[in-house]
Design a protein around this motif. Structure first.
Motif, PDB file in Angstrom:
ATOM      1  N   THR A 268      21.755   1.533  -1.458  1.00  0.00           N
ATOM      2  CA  THR A 268      22.351   1.433  -0.187  1.00  0.00           C
ATOM      3  C   THR A 268      23.510   0.511  -0.148  1.00  0.00           C
ATOM      4  O   THR A 268      23.674  -0.423  -0.960  1.00  0.00           O
ATOM      5  N   TYR A 299      22.310  -5.758  15.022  1.00  0.00           N
ATOM      6  CA  TYR A 299      21.983  -4.539  15.479  1.00  0.00           C
ATOM      7  C   TYR A 299      21.244  -4.834  16.918  1.00  0.00           C
ATOM      8  O   TYR A 299      20.182  -5.226  17.038  1.00  0.00           O
ATOM      9  N   PRO A 339      28.252  -1.980  10.138  1.00  0.00           N
ATOM     10  CA  PRO A 339      28.016  -0.764  11.052  1.00  0.00           C
ATOM     11  C   PRO A 339      28.323  -1.238  12.657  1.00  0.00           C
ATOM     12  O   PRO A 339      28.378  -2.403  12.806  1.00  0.00           O
ATOM     13  N   ASP A 343      24.473   1.216  15.795  1.00  0.00           N
ATOM     14  CA  ASP A 343      24.399   2.229  15.010  1.00  0.00           C
ATOM     15  C   ASP A 343      23.176   2.680  14.582  1.00  0.00           C
ATOM     16  O   ASP A 343      22.339   2.366  13.481  1.00  0.00           O
ATOM     17  N   ASN A 345      21.834   5.593  13.982  1.00  0.00           N
ATOM     18  CA  ASN A 345      21.646   6.425  12.794  1.00  0.00           C
ATOM     19  C   ASN A 345      21.459   5.988  11.525  1.00  0.00           C
ATOM     20  O   ASN A 345      20.658   6.323  10.512  1.00  0.00           O
ATOM     21  N   THR A 346      22.446   5.021  11.315  1.00  0.00           N
ATOM     22  CA  THR A 346      22.237   4.051  10.070  1.00  0.00           C
ATOM     23  C   THR A 346      21.015   3.378   9.892  1.00  0.00           C
ATOM     24  O   THR A 346      20.266   3.493   8.674  1.00  0.00           O
TER      25      THR A 346
END
Length: 561
Positions: A268, A299, A339, A343, A345-346
Motif C-alpha cells: 500500500t 482521518y 488522502p 477519504d 473510500n481509502t
C-alpha cells in the motif's frame, strides 16, 4: 449533534486450557517506571509534562514470545496513574491489565504497583500507555515482541527496525483540557499538533530542529549504502483522539503485521491507524538517494466535528557516498500526498486488505449473539446546573453510550476487586445484549434517544466445564448502513479473517467480530478515542472462573492497589 454507528459481536464462550510450558529460552524481563513531571518544550513553550523515567515517548520494551514482563511503577507525579499493556493477552493475570477502576484502583501519588504477566503466543508490535484520565497524551511507549530464540519472522529479516509512534500534543496540560470539558459539558479543545516519536516536525513553529530522522540505511554517517536494503517500521497510533493517515513520500509499504499478529502481506502507499492500533510494514530503499518526508494527519469521518487539521512530519534519509557528494542533506525533503481528511473510500479499501497469513479456525458454534449500538448523545442540562456547565449544542452536555447505557466507572473499588471479593453495590450485571429499542441506527435518530441511561453495568459470561482452544477476536465482516442478518451474513469471512486487538467501526456502519471468552476476569470494552470513554462509551465483560486452577484467575499481587 449525533453520531450513531452500530456493530454486532458474535461471542463463543468456551475456555482455553492454558497449559503450555514456557520454552527453555524464556526470560523474566524486569523494568522500573518512574512516573514524574518533566520539562518538555514543544511549539515554543515549555510544559511540565508527565513522563516515564523522564522520557517522551517512554522507554521501548523489547521481549521475546514467552517472556515474562515485570514492571515496578513508582508514581512521583501529582496525578493518579495506571499503566495498560495494550493488546497483551493477560491470561489469568487480569490484575495486571491496568484500566483504572476496572482491574485495579489507581496508583496514588507517592505509591507504587508491580505489573507481572507472561506474553505467550504473540509476536510483533504492541504498546503500553497510561489508563488514567488523559495522561496517555504523554505517558506511552512501544512494546516489541520478537520470536523465540531459534525462530524467525515469516518474512526476510530486515536490516533495521524503527518504532514510529504517532501522537497528539496539546499546548496546555491535557488533564486541564479534559477537566474543563467535564465541567462545561462541551467537547474538549482539539490538539495543537500531531507528533512522530514525540516531535511535531518541520511544519510547526519552533520544531524544525527537533525532527525525528530514522534512516533507510544504518546510520553510521560513513555514508555507506546498500540501495536494496529493507527495513521494518513498527507504526503505532498513540494519539489520544484521532485516527491518522500515515505515508512515506515515493515509497511503498508492505504490511506484514498488525496488533502483534502476522498478516498476509499486501502493499500500500498509505496506512490508516485508529488510536491504539499498530501496523508493521516493510520499506525498501529503492528510491534515488535523497530525503523523504514521512507524514501523518487526521482521518476525520464525523461531519461538522472540529479536529486538528495539521500535519506532522519526520525525515527518511538515505546515507550513501553518492548522497553525501550531492549534499542530499541540504535538499528539501519530498512531501507525500496524503488522502483527504474524509477519504472513507481509502480507509475502507485499506481495512479490507487485512487477512490472516493462513486459514484460521474461526469459531462457528456460537453460544452468545450480542448486538451493540454505539454512539454519541446529548443530555439535557440538569436543573441544578448553571448554564456555564451546559455548553454542548443548545445548552446540553455531551454524553456517549453502548446500547443506550452510558458507562460510569466506580470510585472506591475496581470492578475486578469488587467481583473477586464480593463487594456489593459497585456494579450490576444487567448490561443489555441488544439495543433496548430498535431504530434506524445510522439514520436520523429520534431526540428521545439522545439521552442514555448512566450506569455501571457489566455483561456476565460463564466458563463451561469442557476446555477448548481459544482465539483472539477476528473481524469477519464490516459494512455501511444497518447490519442486516439476512443479507450481511453472506459477507462473513470464515477462512482467513484478520486477528486484531483493536477494531474500527466504519462511519455510519457496522463490524462483526468473533472471539472466545477464554479468560476469567473483568475486561473493559471501550472506544479508544479517549474523549468518548470520558463521556461513557464503554462497557465491561465479567467472565467467571471455570473449573480448576488453569481456568481460574490468579490471586491479586501482594501489594494490590
Amino acid at each position: 449533534m449525533e453520531i450513531f454507528n452500530n456493530f454486532s459481536i458474535v461471542l463463543l464462550a468456551v475456555f482455553l486450557v492454558f497449559c503450555s510450558a514456557l520454552s527453555a529460552d524464556a526470560e523474566v524481563q524486569r523494568h522500573k517506571f518512574v512516573i514524574e513531571a518533566t520539562k518538555v518544550k514543544r511549539l515554543c513553550k515549555t510544559h511540565n509534562s508527565i513522563t516515564v523515567n523522564g522520557m517522551f515517548p517512554g522507554p521501548t520494551l523489547e521481549i521475546k514470545n514467552g517472556d515474562t514482563l515485570e514492571v515496578l511503577v513508582v508514581n512521583k507525579a501529582r496525578y493518579n496513574v495506571t499503566i495498560h499493556w495494550h493488546g497483551v493477552r493477560q491470561m489469568r493475570t487480569g490484575w495486571a491489565d491496568g484500566p483504572e477502576f476496572v482491574t485495579q484502583c489507581p496508583i496514588r501519588p507517592g505509591g507504587s504497583y508491580t505489573y507481572r504477566f507472561t506474553v505467550q503466543g504473540q509476536e510483533g508490535t504492541l504498546w503500553w500507555h497510561a489508563h488514567s484520565s488523559w495522561l496517555r497524551a504523554t505517558v506511552y511507549g512501544a512494546l516489541i515482541i520478537r520470536p523465540r530464540d531459534g525462530e524467525s519472522y515469516p518474512f526476510p529479516k530486515p536490516k533495521r527496525e524503527t518504532p514510529i509512534l504517532l501522537g497528539e500534543w496539546w499546548d496546555a496540560n491535557p488533564i486541564d483540557v479534559v477537566r474543563e470539558a467535564t465541567r462545561t459539558g462541551a467537547a474538549p479543545n482539539v490538539s495543537d499538533a500531531y507528533t512522530i516519536n514525540a516531535q511535531p516536525g518541520d511544519l510547526y513553529k519552533c520544531s524544525s530542529k527537533g525532527n525525528f530522522r530514522p534512516s533507510v540505511q544504518p546510520v553510521d554517517y560513513n555514508c555507506s549504502i546498500d540501495s536494496g536494503e529493507t527495513n521494518l517500521l513498527r507504526v503505532i497510533n498513540a494519539a489520544l483522539n484521532q485516527p491518522l493517515f500515515f505515508k512515506v513520500a515515493n515509497h511503498k509499504l508492505t504490511v506484514v503485521g498488525a496488533d502483534a499478529s502476522y498478516t498476509k502481506p499486501f502493499t500500500t502507499s498509505v496506512l490508516m491507524l485508529g488510536p491504539g492500533q499498530t501496523t508493521d510494514v516493510l520499506i525498501r530503499g529503492d528510491q534515488p538517494p535523497s530525503r523523504y518526508y514521512m507524514a501523518a494527519r487526521a482521518y476525520q469521518s464525523a461531519q461538522n466535528a472540529p479536529f486538528d487539521n495539521t500535519t506532522t512530519t519526520a525525515i527518511l534519509e538515505y546515507k550513501s557516498a553518492s548522497c553525501a557528494a550531492k549534499k542530499c542533506n541540504a535538499a528539501t525533503p519530498v512531501m507525500p500526498s496524503l488522502p483527504a481528511y474524509n477519504d472513507t473510500n481509502t480507509v475502507t479499501a485499506f481495512s479490507k486488505s487485512f487477512r490472516s497469513r493462513q486459514k484460521v479456525e474461526v469459531p462457528t458454534d456460537i453460544d452468545e449473539n450480542l448486538f451493540f449500538t454505539v454512539g454519541l448523545g446529548l443530555n439535557n442540562c440538569p436543573p441544578n446546573f448553571h448554564k456555564s456547565r451546559c455548553q454542548g449544542p443548545n445548552g446540553t452536555r455531551f454524553t456517549a453510550s453502548m446500547n443506550n447505557v452510558s458507562f460510569v466507572l466506580p470510585r472506591n473499588f475496581s470492578l475486578l476487586q469488587a467481583h473477586q471479593q464480593g463487594i456489593p453495590g459497585v456494579f450490576t450485571t444487567d448490561f443489555p445484549g441488544t439495543p433496548p429499542l430498535k431504530f434506524d441506527y445510522t439514520g436520523n435518530v429520534s431526540r428521545s434517544l439522545f439521552q442514555p441511561v448512566p450506569g455501571t453495568k457489566l455483561y456476565k459470561l460463564k466458563e463451561p466445564p469442557d476446555p477448548s482452544h481459544g482465539y483472539d477476536f477476528y473481524i469477519i465482516a464490516e459494512g455501511f448502513g444497518n447490519f442486516n442478518p439476512k443479507r450481511d451474513t453472506s459477507k462473513f469471512n470464515l477462512v482467513d479473517p484478520p486477528m486484531r486487538k483493536h477494531g474500527a467501526v466504519p462511519v455510519n456502519g457496522w463490524a462483526v467480530i468473533r472471539f472466545v471468552a477464554d479468560n476469567p476476569g473483568v475486561w473493559l470494552m471501550h472506544c479508544h478515542l479517549d474523549v468518548h470513554i470520558t463521556w461513557g462509551l464503554a462497557m465491561a465483560f465479567l467472565v467467571e472462573n471455570g473449573v480448576g486452577e488453569l481456568q481460574t484467575i490468579q490471586p491479586p499481587p501482594p501489594r494490590f492497589a
